[in-house]
Design a protein around this motif. Structure first.
Motif, mmCIF file in Angstrom:
data_model
loop_
_atom_site.group_PDB
_atom_site.id
_atom_site.type_symbol
_atom_site.label_atom_id
_atom_site.label_comp_id
_atom_site.label_asym_id
_atom_site.label_seq_id
_atom_site.Cartn_x
_atom_site.Cartn_y
_atom_site.Cartn_z
ATOM 1 N N CYS A 19 -23.436 70.276 -9.219
ATOM 2 C CA CYS A 19 -22.315 69.377 -8.934
ATOM 3 C C CYS A 19 -22.675 67.928 -9.208
ATOM 4 O O CYS A 19 -21.822 67.133 -9.558
ATOM 5 N N ALA A 20 -23.922 67.554 -8.993
ATOM 6 C CA ALA A 20 -24.346 66.174 -9.232
ATOM 7 C C ALA A 20 -24.706 66.014 -10.701
ATOM 8 O O ALA A 20 -25.381 66.849 -11.276
ATOM 9 N N SER A 21 -24.243 64.916 -11.287
ATOM 10 C CA SER A 21 -24.519 64.714 -12.704
ATOM 11 C C SER A 21 -25.961 64.290 -12.939
ATOM 12 O O SER A 21 -26.489 64.479 -14.027
ATOM 13 N N MET A 22 -26.584 63.699 -11.918
ATOM 14 C CA MET A 22 -27.965 63.225 -12.066
ATOM 15 C C MET A 22 -28.691 63.381 -10.734
ATOM 16 O O MET A 22 -28.093 63.252 -9.671
ATOM 17 N N ASP A 23 -30.007 63.614 -10.800
ATOM 18 C CA ASP A 23 -30.783 63.702 -9.572
ATOM 19 C C ASP A 23 -31.475 62.362 -9.285
ATOM 20 O O ASP A 23 -31.308 61.396 -10.038
ATOM 21 N N LYS A 24 -32.249 62.312 -8.219
ATOM 22 C CA LYS A 24 -32.888 61.070 -7.766
ATOM 23 C C LYS A 24 -33.754 60.434 -8.850
ATOM 24 O O LYS A 24 -33.624 59.243 -9.147
ATOM 25 N N ASP A 25 -34.636 61.212 -9.458
ATOM 26 C CA ASP A 25 -35.528 60.671 -10.492
ATOM 27 C C ASP A 25 -34.751 60.192 -11.708
ATOM 28 O O ASP A 25 -35.060 59.153 -12.286
ATOM 29 N N GLU A 26 -33.736 60.967 -12.113
ATOM 30 C CA GLU A 26 -32.920 60.564 -13.267
ATOM 31 C C GLU A 26 -32.207 59.245 -12.992
ATOM 32 O O GLU A 26 -32.114 58.385 -13.877
ATOM 33 N N CYS A 27 -31.699 59.087 -11.792
ATOM 34 C CA CYS A 27 -31.014 57.838 -11.437
ATOM 35 C C CYS A 27 -31.971 56.652 -11.468
ATOM 36 O O CYS A 27 -31.647 55.587 -11.993
ATOM 37 N N ARG A 28 -33.136 56.828 -10.909
ATOM 38 C CA ARG A 28 -34.103 55.716 -10.812
ATOM 39 C C ARG A 28 -34.704 55.346 -12.160
ATOM 40 O O ARG A 28 -35.080 54.198 -12.372
ATOM 41 N N GLN A 29 -34.805 56.294 -13.067
ATOM 42 C CA GLN A 29 -35.421 56.028 -14.375
ATOM 43 C C GLN A 29 -34.380 56.000 -15.502
ATOM 44 O O GLN A 29 -34.732 56.110 -16.669
ATOM 45 N N ALA A 30 -33.148 55.821 -15.126
ATOM 46 C CA ALA A 30 -32.046 55.971 -16.079
ATOM 47 C C ALA A 30 -32.079 54.959 -17.218
ATOM 48 O O ALA A 30 -32.260 53.770 -17.003
ATOM 49 N N ASP A 31 -31.865 55.485 -18.418
ATOM 50 C CA ASP A 31 -31.607 54.666 -19.607
ATOM 51 C C ASP A 31 -30.098 54.765 -19.788
ATOM 52 O O ASP A 31 -29.601 55.718 -20.376
ATOM 53 N N TRP A 32 -29.358 53.799 -19.256
ATOM 54 C CA TRP A 32 -27.901 53.893 -19.225
ATOM 55 C C TRP A 32 -27.293 53.884 -20.614
ATOM 56 O O TRP A 32 -26.268 54.519 -20.848
ATOM 57 N N TYR A 33 -27.925 53.215 -21.550
ATOM 58 C CA TYR A 33 -27.438 53.259 -22.926
ATOM 59 C C TYR A 33 -27.580 54.692 -23.462
ATOM 60 O O TYR A 33 -26.660 55.248 -24.043
ATOM 61 N N GLY A 34 -28.743 55.290 -23.244
ATOM 62 C CA GLY A 34 -29.002 56.655 -23.715
ATOM 63 C C GLY A 34 -28.083 57.679 -23.065
ATOM 64 O O GLY A 34 -27.610 58.617 -23.713
ATOM 65 N N ILE A 35 -27.816 57.509 -21.773
ATOM 66 C CA ILE A 35 -26.920 58.428 -21.067
ATOM 67 C C ILE A 35 -25.505 58.294 -21.630
ATOM 68 O O ILE A 35 -24.822 59.291 -21.885
ATOM 69 N N GLY A 36 -25.075 57.058 -21.851
ATOM 70 C CA GLY A 36 -23.761 56.834 -22.451
ATOM 71 C C GLY A 36 -23.687 57.405 -23.854
ATOM 72 O O GLY A 36 -22.677 58.003 -24.251
ATOM 73 N N LEU A 37 -24.765 57.232 -24.622
ATOM 74 C CA LEU A 37 -24.830 57.759 -25.988
ATOM 75 C C LEU A 37 -24.651 59.275 -25.977
ATOM 76 O O LEU A 37 -23.867 59.833 -26.754
ATOM 77 N N GLU A 38 -25.361 59.941 -25.085
ATOM 78 C CA GLU A 38 -25.265 61.402 -24.984
ATOM 79 C C GLU A 38 -23.872 61.835 -24.538
ATOM 80 O O GLU A 38 -23.287 62.772 -25.104
ATOM 81 N N ASP A 39 -23.317 61.165 -23.531
ATOM 82 C CA ASP A 39 -21.975 61.521 -23.066
ATOM 83 C C ASP A 39 -20.941 61.300 -24.173
ATOM 84 O O ASP A 39 -20.038 62.115 -24.360
ATOM 85 N N GLY A 40 -21.068 60.206 -24.907
ATOM 86 C CA GLY A 40 -20.148 59.946 -26.018
ATOM 87 C C GLY A 40 -20.278 60.983 -27.111
ATOM 88 O O GLY A 40 -19.282 61.475 -27.641
ATOM 89 N N ALA A 41 -21.512 61.337 -27.448
ATOM 90 C CA ALA A 41 -21.752 62.323 -28.508
ATOM 91 C C ALA A 41 -21.224 63.702 -28.121
ATOM 92 O O ALA A 41 -20.948 64.530 -28.988
ATOM 93 N N ARG A 42 -21.063 63.940 -26.818
ATOM 94 C CA ARG A 42 -20.501 65.209 -26.344
ATOM 95 C C ARG A 42 -18.999 65.115 -26.111
ATOM 96 O O ARG A 42 -18.383 66.076 -25.676
ATOM 97 N N GLY A 43 -18.427 63.933 -26.343
ATOM 98 C CA GLY A 43 -16.987 63.760 -26.195
ATOM 99 C C GLY A 43 -16.515 63.735 -24.755
ATOM 100 O O GLY A 43 -15.357 64.013 -24.468
ATOM 101 N N ARG A 44 -17.410 63.374 -23.868
ATOM 102 C CA ARG A 44 -17.035 63.332 -22.457
ATOM 103 C C ARG A 44 -16.165 62.113 -22.183
ATOM 104 O O ARG A 44 -16.382 61.044 -22.743
ATOM 105 N N PRO A 45 -15.191 62.261 -21.287
ATOM 106 C CA PRO A 45 -14.311 61.131 -20.974
ATOM 107 C C PRO A 45 -15.078 60.036 -20.231
ATOM 108 O O PRO A 45 -16.122 60.294 -19.625
ATOM 109 N N VAL A 46 -14.549 58.838 -20.252
ATOM 110 C CA VAL A 46 -15.201 57.698 -19.618
ATOM 111 C C VAL A 46 -15.351 57.922 -18.107
ATOM 112 O O VAL A 46 -16.239 57.346 -17.478
ATOM 113 N N GLU A 47 -14.527 58.794 -17.534
ATOM 114 C CA GLU A 47 -14.637 59.102 -16.107
ATOM 115 C C GLU A 47 -15.982 59.725 -15.749
ATOM 116 O O GLU A 47 -16.353 59.771 -14.582
#
Length: 171
Positions: A19-47
């Motif tokens: 249910c959670a999109s990210m866990d504790k370690d992922e949140c703390r070490q997040a590359d937000w550009y990379g996460i956005g890149l992956e979500d965009g490449a998968r066609g996920r909505p901005v939500e």
């Protein structure tokens, strides 16, 4: 029953953790550009950013919205293409209206959905043909039922051939 209980517990744990999109370690070490890149490449909505925000709020981490959106926009460039639209439609996936300029993607998506529906219908027709052939082999005692099934078999065989012909036009 212990194996079943263990399997059920494992399934429930996976379901809850999924249910959670990210866990504790992922949140703390997040590359937000990379996460956005992956979500965009998968066609996920901005939500999807809201999912990340809720998951990371539990760990006192706030997403970098600007970096996420920059990455997502870049990722959408690879997703929002005619070829990817065709692929998504052919696979039967729903379109999440993620593309800022969807015309090219949607043209491919509609064509892919058409192929998907043709293949789905062909599967149904082939299954019904097999059912009728089995019934005929096993013998139908009522002559009217037998005649009806033979007519249906002939009609379905024609439909199957037409569907296969239309599917070949996509290749």
């Amino acid at each position: 029953m212990p194996g079943l209980r263990t399997a059920s517990s494992l399934f429930f744990a996976l379901l809850v953790s999924g249910c959670a999109s990210m866990d504790k370690d992922e949140c703390r070490q997040a590359d937000w550009y990379g996460i956005g890149l992956e979500d965009g490449a998968r066609g996920r909505p901005v939500e999807r950013l809201g999912d990340h925000r809720r998951a990371c709020a539990k760990h006192n981490v706030t997403p970098d919205t600007k970096r996420y959106l920059a990455g997502r926009n870049e990722g959408l460039r690879s997703f929002c293409t005619h070829a990817r639209g065709f692929s998504e439609g052919r696979a039967g996936h729903a379109y999440a209206a993620a593309c800022p300029d969807p015309a090219n993607f949607l043209a491919g998506y509609q064509r892919g959905r058409e192929l998907h529906e043709l293949q789905r219908r062909l599967g149904e027709v082939d299954k019904e043909i097999a059912r009728i052939k089995t019934a005929l082999k096993e013998g139908l005692s009522n002559p009217r039922t037998r005649a009806t099934e033979i007519e249906r078999l002939e009609a379905l065989t024609r439909e199957s051939e037409q569907l296969e012909s239309r599917i070949q036009q996509f290749r």
